[in-house]
Design a protein around this motif. Structure first.
Motif, PDB file in Angstrom:
ATOM      1  N   LEU A   1       0.905  -1.226  -0.027  1.00 16.91           N
ATOM      2  CA  LEU A   1      -0.068   0.122  -0.062  1.00 16.91           C
ATOM      3  C   LEU A   1       1.112   1.241   0.027  1.00 16.91           C
ATOM      4  O   LEU A   1       1.691   1.363   1.039  1.00 16.91           O
ATOM      5  N   ASP A   2       0.776   2.268  -0.891  1.00 14.13           N
ATOM      6  CA  ASP A   2       1.654   3.276  -1.141  1.00 14.13           C
ATOM      7  C   ASP A   2       0.668   4.437  -0.232  1.00 14.13           C
ATOM      8  O   ASP A   2      -0.308   4.347   0.239  1.00 14.13           O
ATOM      9  N   ARG A   3       1.389   5.360  -0.192  1.00 14.98           N
ATOM     10  CA  ARG A   3       1.056   6.638   0.840  1.00 14.98           C
ATOM     11  C   ARG A   3      -0.345   7.399   0.008  1.00 14.98           C
ATOM     12  O   ARG A   3      -0.857   8.097   0.780  1.00 14.98           O
TER      13      ARG A   3
ATOM     14  N   SER B   1       4.172 -13.234 -14.166  1.00 17.50           N
ATOM     15  CA  SER B   1       4.007 -12.498 -12.851  1.00 17.50           C
ATOM     16  C   SER B   1       2.583 -11.661 -13.333  1.00 17.50           C
ATOM     17  O   SER B   1       2.065 -11.553 -14.585  1.00 17.50           O
ATOM     18  N   PHE B   2       1.841 -11.458 -12.143  1.00 17.48           N
ATOM     19  CA  PHE B   2       0.630 -10.709 -12.216  1.00 17.48           C
ATOM     20  C   PHE B   2       0.426  -9.741 -11.450  1.00 17.48           C
ATOM     21  O   PHE B   2       0.699  -9.846 -10.220  1.00 17.48           O
ATOM     22  N   THR B   3       0.080  -8.456 -11.649  1.00 17.75           N
ATOM     23  CA  THR B   3      -0.217  -7.490 -10.968  1.00 17.75           C
ATOM     24  C   THR B   3      -1.442  -6.702 -11.181  1.00 17.75           C
ATOM     25  O   THR B   3      -2.132  -6.527 -12.211  1.00 17.75           O
ATOM     26  N   ARG B   4      -1.978  -6.138  -9.887  1.00 20.78           N
ATOM     27  CA  ARG B   4      -3.377  -5.314  -9.877  1.00 20.78           C
ATOM     28  C   ARG B   4      -3.104  -4.402  -8.965  1.00 20.78           C
ATOM     29  O   ARG B   4      -2.805  -4.445  -7.838  1.00 20.78           O
ATOM     30  N   ARG B   5      -3.572  -3.453  -9.387  1.00 21.19           N
ATOM     31  CA  ARG B   5      -3.657  -2.095  -8.468  1.00 21.19           C
ATOM     32  C   ARG B   5      -4.968  -1.519  -8.200  1.00 21.19           C
ATOM     33  O   ARG B   5      -5.723  -1.177  -9.421  1.00 21.19           O
ATOM     34  N   ILE B   6      -5.379  -1.122  -7.104  1.00 17.17           N
ATOM     35  CA  ILE B   6      -6.623  -0.760  -6.903  1.00 17.17           C
ATOM     36  C   ILE B   6      -6.400   0.460  -5.988  1.00 17.17           C
ATOM     37  O   ILE B   6      -5.842   0.432  -4.888  1.00 17.17           O
ATOM     38  N   SER B   7      -7.541   1.512  -6.429  1.00 17.30           N
ATOM     39  CA  SER B   7      -7.397   2.771  -5.367  1.00 17.30           C
ATOM     40  C   SER B   7      -8.322   2.490  -4.127  1.00 17.30           C
ATOM     41  O   SER B   7      -9.533   2.214  -4.545  1.00 17.30           O
ATOM     42  N   LEU B   8      -7.975   2.663  -3.080  1.00 11.13           N
ATOM     43  CA  LEU B   8      -8.712   2.372  -1.855  1.00 11.13           C
ATOM     44  C   LEU B   8      -9.536   3.814  -1.545  1.00 11.13           C
ATOM     45  O   LEU B   8      -8.973   4.842  -1.856  1.00 11.13           O
ATOM     46  N   PRO B   9     -10.754   3.353  -0.925  1.00 10.73           N
ATOM     47  CA  PRO B   9     -11.578   4.771  -0.613  1.00 10.73           C
ATOM     48  C   PRO B   9     -10.882   5.802   0.517  1.00 10.73           C
ATOM     49  O   PRO B   9     -10.101   4.936   1.234  1.00 10.73           O
ATOM     50  N   GLU B  10     -11.180   6.986   0.480  1.00 15.23           N
ATOM     51  CA  GLU B  10     -10.552   7.756   1.580  1.00 15.23           C
ATOM     52  C   GLU B  10     -11.060   7.134   3.064  1.00 15.23           C
ATOM     53  O   GLU B  10     -12.209   6.645   3.042  1.00 15.23           O
ATOM     54  N   GLY B  11     -10.349   7.400   3.991  1.00 16.71           N
ATOM     55  CA  GLY B  11     -10.824   7.055   5.271  1.00 16.71           C
ATOM     56  C   GLY B  11     -10.335   5.647   5.671  1.00 16.71           C
ATOM     57  O   GLY B  11     -10.599   5.188   6.749  1.00 16.71           O
ATOM     58  N   ILE B  12      -9.533   5.007   5.009  1.00 16.53           N
ATOM     59  CA  ILE B  12      -9.202   3.827   5.249  1.00 16.53           C
ATOM     60  C   ILE B  12      -8.107   3.811   6.359  1.00 16.53           C
ATOM     61  O   ILE B  12      -7.224   4.628   6.483  1.00 16.53           O
ATOM     62  N   LYS B  13      -8.257   2.615   7.588  1.00 21.70           N
ATOM     63  CA  LYS B  13      -7.486   2.764   8.686  1.00 21.70           C
ATOM     64  C   LYS B  13      -6.348   1.836   8.292  1.00 21.70           C
ATOM     65  O   LYS B  13      -6.355   0.666   8.071  1.00 21.70           O
ATOM     66  N   GLU B  14      -4.997   2.399   7.491  1.00 17.52           N
ATOM     67  CA  GLU B  14      -3.969   1.516   6.953  1.00 17.52           C
ATOM     68  C   GLU B  14      -3.383   0.520   7.845  1.00 17.52           C
ATOM     69  O   GLU B  14      -3.267  -0.338   7.529  1.00 17.52           O
ATOM     70  N   GLU B  15      -3.243   1.227   9.077  1.00 17.32           N
ATOM     71  CA  GLU B  15      -2.521   0.205  10.036  1.00 17.32           C
ATOM     72  C   GLU B  15      -3.294  -1.018  10.372  1.00 17.32           C
ATOM     73  O   GLU B  15      -2.922  -2.001  10.892  1.00 17.32           O
ATOM     74  N   ASP B  16      -4.624  -1.102   9.927  1.00 16.35           N
ATOM     75  CA  ASP B  16      -5.532  -2.367  10.439  1.00 16.35           C
ATOM     76  C   ASP B  16      -5.995  -3.121   9.026  1.00 16.35           C
ATOM     77  O   ASP B  16      -6.750  -4.086   9.190  1.00 16.35           O
ATOM     78  N   ILE B  17      -5.267  -3.006   7.914  1.00 12.71           N
ATOM     79  CA  ILE B  17      -5.440  -3.828   6.780  1.00 12.71           C
ATOM     80  C   ILE B  17      -5.121  -5.083   7.076  1.00 12.71           C
ATOM     81  O   ILE B  17      -4.123  -5.412   7.477  1.00 12.71           O
TER      82      ILE B  17
END
Length: 107
Positions: free
Chosen positions: A32-34, A60-76
């Motif tokens: 997860l990037d900043r 190799s397979f890669t998928r990128r997904i934009s997470l919605p605002e307000g995600i608690k990153e430390e609890d993923i």
């Protein structure tokens, strides 16, 4: 391409990704990037067997997904069961609120 499902309910955002035939301990990396971009990277290696025909995809397979605002990153968190990778992220309160911005007139 990694096929996904996204859902949001009860204060949790969930991404499910189809990743059959991989070892999640060795072959899967989740970052997860900043900016809130979740990246799922997986590799599937071909077995050393003589085959007459194969439609399996390897490499190799890669998928990128934009997470919605307000995600608690430390609890993923992430789990893997029967070829499905599930990434869950609790939603917190949104940090931005709507407000009106006044326009000043230049004389």
């Amino acid at each position: 391409m990694i096929r996904i499902e996204e859902s949001q309910e009860s204060g949790t955002y969930t991404v499910r990704a189809e990743l059959p035939g991989v070892d999640p301990d060795k072959d899967v990396e989740i970052t997860l990037d900043r900016t809130g971009l979740l990246t799922i990277h997986a590799e599937r290696s071909e077995e050393e067997k003589d085959k007459e025909h194969s439609e399996f995809r390897y490499g190799s397979f890669t998928r990128r997904i934009s997470l919605p605002e307000g995600i608690k990153e430390e609890d993923i968190s992430a789990s893997y069961d029967k070829g499905i990778l599930t990434v869950t992220a609790p939603l917190g309160e949104r940090t931005t609120t709507a407000r009106r911005i006044e326009v000043s007139k230049q004389d």
